[in-house]
Enzyme design. Structure first.
Site, short mmCIF file in Angstrom:
data_model
loop_
_atom_site.label_atom_id
_atom_site.label_comp_id
_atom_site.label_asym_id
_atom_site.label_seq_id
_atom_site.Cartn_x
_atom_site.Cartn_y
_atom_site.Cartn_z
N GLU A 274 0.84 -1.21 0.00
CA GLU A 274 0.00 0.00 0.00
C GLU A 274 0.86 1.25 0.00
O GLU A 274 0.85 2.01 0.96
CB GLU A 274 -0.87 0.02 1.27
CG GLU A 274 -1.74 -1.19 1.49
CD GLU A 274 -2.39 -1.22 2.88
OE1 GLU A 274 -3.41 -1.88 3.05
OE2 GLU A 274 -1.86 -0.58 3.79
N PRO A 275 1.61 1.49 -1.06
CA PRO A 275 2.48 2.65 -1.07
C PRO A 275 1.72 3.95 -1.34
O PRO A 275 0.81 3.96 -2.18
CB PRO A 275 3.44 2.36 -2.23
CG PRO A 275 2.63 1.52 -3.16
CD PRO A 275 1.69 0.70 -2.31
N ARG A 277 3.50 7.53 -0.36
CA ARG A 277 4.60 8.47 -0.58
C ARG A 277 5.50 8.06 -1.75
O ARG A 277 5.87 8.88 -2.57
CB ARG A 277 5.44 8.53 0.71
CG ARG A 277 6.54 9.56 0.68
CD ARG A 277 7.43 9.45 1.93
NE ARG A 277 6.74 9.11 3.14
CZ ARG A 277 6.28 10.00 4.03
NH1 ARG A 277 6.47 11.26 3.83
NH2 ARG A 277 5.64 9.60 5.12
N CYS A 344 -0.62 32.95 11.09
CA CYS A 344 -0.32 33.49 12.42
C CYS A 344 0.03 32.39 13.41
O CYS A 344 -0.71 32.12 14.37
CB CYS A 344 -1.51 34.30 12.91
SG CYS A 344 -1.66 35.79 11.94
N1 LLP Z 1 -1.14 1.81 4.62
C1 LLP Z 1 -1.56 2.26 5.81
C2 LLP Z 1 -2.39 1.38 6.63
C3 LLP Z 1 -1.16 3.53 6.25
O1 LLP Z 1 -1.57 3.95 7.44
C4 LLP Z 1 -0.36 4.34 5.43
C5 LLP Z 1 0.05 5.67 5.86
C6 LLP Z 1 0.03 3.84 4.19
C7 LLP Z 1 -0.36 2.57 3.82
C8 LLP Z 1 0.90 4.63 3.24
O2 LLP Z 1 2.14 4.89 3.77
P1 LLP Z 1 3.30 5.47 2.83
O3 LLP Z 1 3.55 4.47 1.76
O4 LLP Z 1 2.83 6.75 2.25
O5 LLP Z 1 4.42 5.66 3.74
N2 LLP Z 1 1.33 12.45 6.89
C9 LLP Z 1 2.55 11.72 7.07
C10 LLP Z 1 2.43 10.29 6.65
C11 LLP Z 1 1.30 9.56 7.34
C12 LLP Z 1 1.15 8.16 6.86
C13 LLP Z 1 -0.11 7.56 7.38
N3 LLP Z 1 -0.36 6.23 6.94
C14 LLP Z 1 3.67 12.44 6.35
O6 LLP Z 1 3.43 13.47 5.74
O7 LLP Z 1 4.83 12.00 6.43
#
Ligand code: LLP
Length: 413
Positions: A274-275, A277, A344
């Site tokens: 589940e990518p 980022r 602010c």
């Molecule tokens: N699967 C689940 C269950 C998740 O909770 C998340 C991210 C992902 C997949 C995707 O993760 P990724 O591949 O993007 O690392 N707002 C934060 C990141 C929060 C991620 C939350 N869950 C930031 O800006 O770094």
């Protein structure tokens, strides 16, 4: 090839002059490269080619319909965490048979919506949730496919706010996992399809991913004693990127290779990733204009027209984002400055005490790697309309979300 690069001193997104886009749509705005999104997807898909897999795009990173549709067309499924995300996934044309639904607080209404949309499965995070899904599925005369989200509790080495292991609210404590699987087995309207374990986000080493798969496989194998034969192993997201010049991103080809080896003897499992980022971060930048420069107590501030309302990552996590001028300066004299927004709040900044060439009033800057968790986490705080979003393809760009207007700010009030 890099989606963002300088040509004749001007920063381009693919072949589009970002300055021209700025003149057309005004600042601040997000700009994305279609090619970069697609390249990221293909690179990961290729790295996983040796294992049966589904890439479920974590649309919480960037759920703009045009972006979402692009991934859907490439064959991505979706990882969703709300009814809103399900709605958008269906609108974007994602195959419901490739949608997985995570999150610790699914509501009755969301569960019903997901069941009637015939999604692939729920990633279940607690026993009461499992009971509710079973009840609702029974009333709808459906069988609900679920994966139990297990929290293995090991440290994935990332920022505390995006670490979902021990001590976080996520998943089911490893020591209780077997019991929960056994319990799920007796529920009449539940089909135990898999095991889910997302360990955190922005993980740049391969080690934690390997450990996650090892633990998942060992638990999945041990469940056979209970007569539970899983079909899916979902390792969540978390693949990290390089935000700093000298950082190295996680190597997806080595992760892919290791996964293939580990799964060699367990061919019955379909791997789900589940990518979020990894697929979207480096495909986008936030473009902002310098409004003023000032000095206070010997500190230099560059004040820009975007703020934490547009990109909150620096304020919330102290995250580092490269900041590039749209036009290179001939002899850049680097000085220590803080790049701050108009909101602010003292915490409203994009860079604190960073050594960089000082931009002049009216100059445009690009805050890089903002394609994930950028627009998506924006807000209307200080009654600021959300910025526009622009998608580039070759040398053309199109607005994929209009800038909000002041009238938008009071709609529904
Ligand atoms: N699967 C689940 C269950 C998740 O909770 C998340 C991210 C992902 C997949 C995707 O993760 P990724 O591949 O993007 O690392 N707002 C934060 C990141 C929060 C991620 C939350 N869950 C930031 O800006 O770094």
């Amino acid at each position: 090839m890099e989606a963002f690069r300088y040509m004749n001193g001007k920063l381009r997104c693919e072949n589009a002059d970002i300055g021209k886009a700025a003149a057309a749509v005004g600042t601040p705005f997000y700009i994305y490269s279609r090619r970069a999104f697609a390249d990221n997807f293909r690179r990961l898909d290729k790295a996983l080619a040796g294992s049966r897999h589904i890439i479920c795009y974590a649309c919480k990173a960037n759920s703009n319909l045009s972006v979402f549709r692009l991934f859907a067309r490439l064959g991505a499924g979706a990882d969703i965490v709300s009814g809103g995300e399900l709605y958008k996934a269906l609108k974007a044309g994602v195959d419901p048979g490739k949608i997985v639904f995570a999150g610790v607080g699914k509501t009755e209404d969301e569960i019903r919506f997901a069941l009637s949309s015939r999604i692939l499965m729920f990633n279940v995070e607690s026993v009461p949730e499992l009971n509710l899904i079973n009840d609702i599925a029974g009333k709808m005369r459906r069988k609900a496919a679920v994966a139990v989200r297990v929290n293995f509790g090991f440290d994935p080495h990332t920022h505390g706010y995006i670490n979902t292991s021990r001590g976080s609210k996520f998943g089911i404590d490893m020591s209780m996992a077997r019991g929960v699987f056994a319990y799920a087995k007796v529920l009449r309207n539940i089909d135990i399809a898999g095991l889910h374990s997302h360990i955190g986000s922005q993980i740049t080493q391969t080690g934690p991913f390997v450990r996650n798969l090892r633990m998942a496989l060992s638990l999945a194998e041990s469940l056979k004693e209970l007569g539970i034969h899983l079909r899916f192993i979902n390792l969540g997201g978390g693949l990290g990127i390089a935000y700093r010049e000298k950082e190295s991103p996680v190597s997806v080809s080595s992760v892919g290779n290791i996964f293939r080896k580990l799964l060699k003897n367990s061919r019955r499992y379909t791997l789900i990733l589940e990518p979020g980022r990894f697929l979207s971060a480096n495909a986008g930048a936030l473009v902002t204009k310098v409004l003023y420069a000032k000095e206070s107590f010997g500190k230099k501030f560059v004040i820009v027209d975007a703020g934490m309302t547009d990109l909150i990552r620096p304020s919330l996590y102290g995250a580092y984002h490269r900041i590039l001028p749209l036009t290179t300066v001939r002899s850049p004299l680097a000085t220590v400055v803080s790049v701050v927004g108009p909101v602010c709040e003292t915490g409203d900044f994009f860079a604190l005490d960073r050594k960089m060439p000082v931009p002049g009033q009216g100059d445009l800057l690009a805050v890089m790697d903002a394609g994930a968790y950028g627009f998506e986490m924006s807000s209307n705080y200080n009654s600021r309309p959300r910025p526009a979003q622009v998608l580039v393809s070759g040398s053309r760009f199109s607005v994929i979300r209009k800038r909000e207007t002041r009238a938008d700010l009071v709609r529904g009030e």
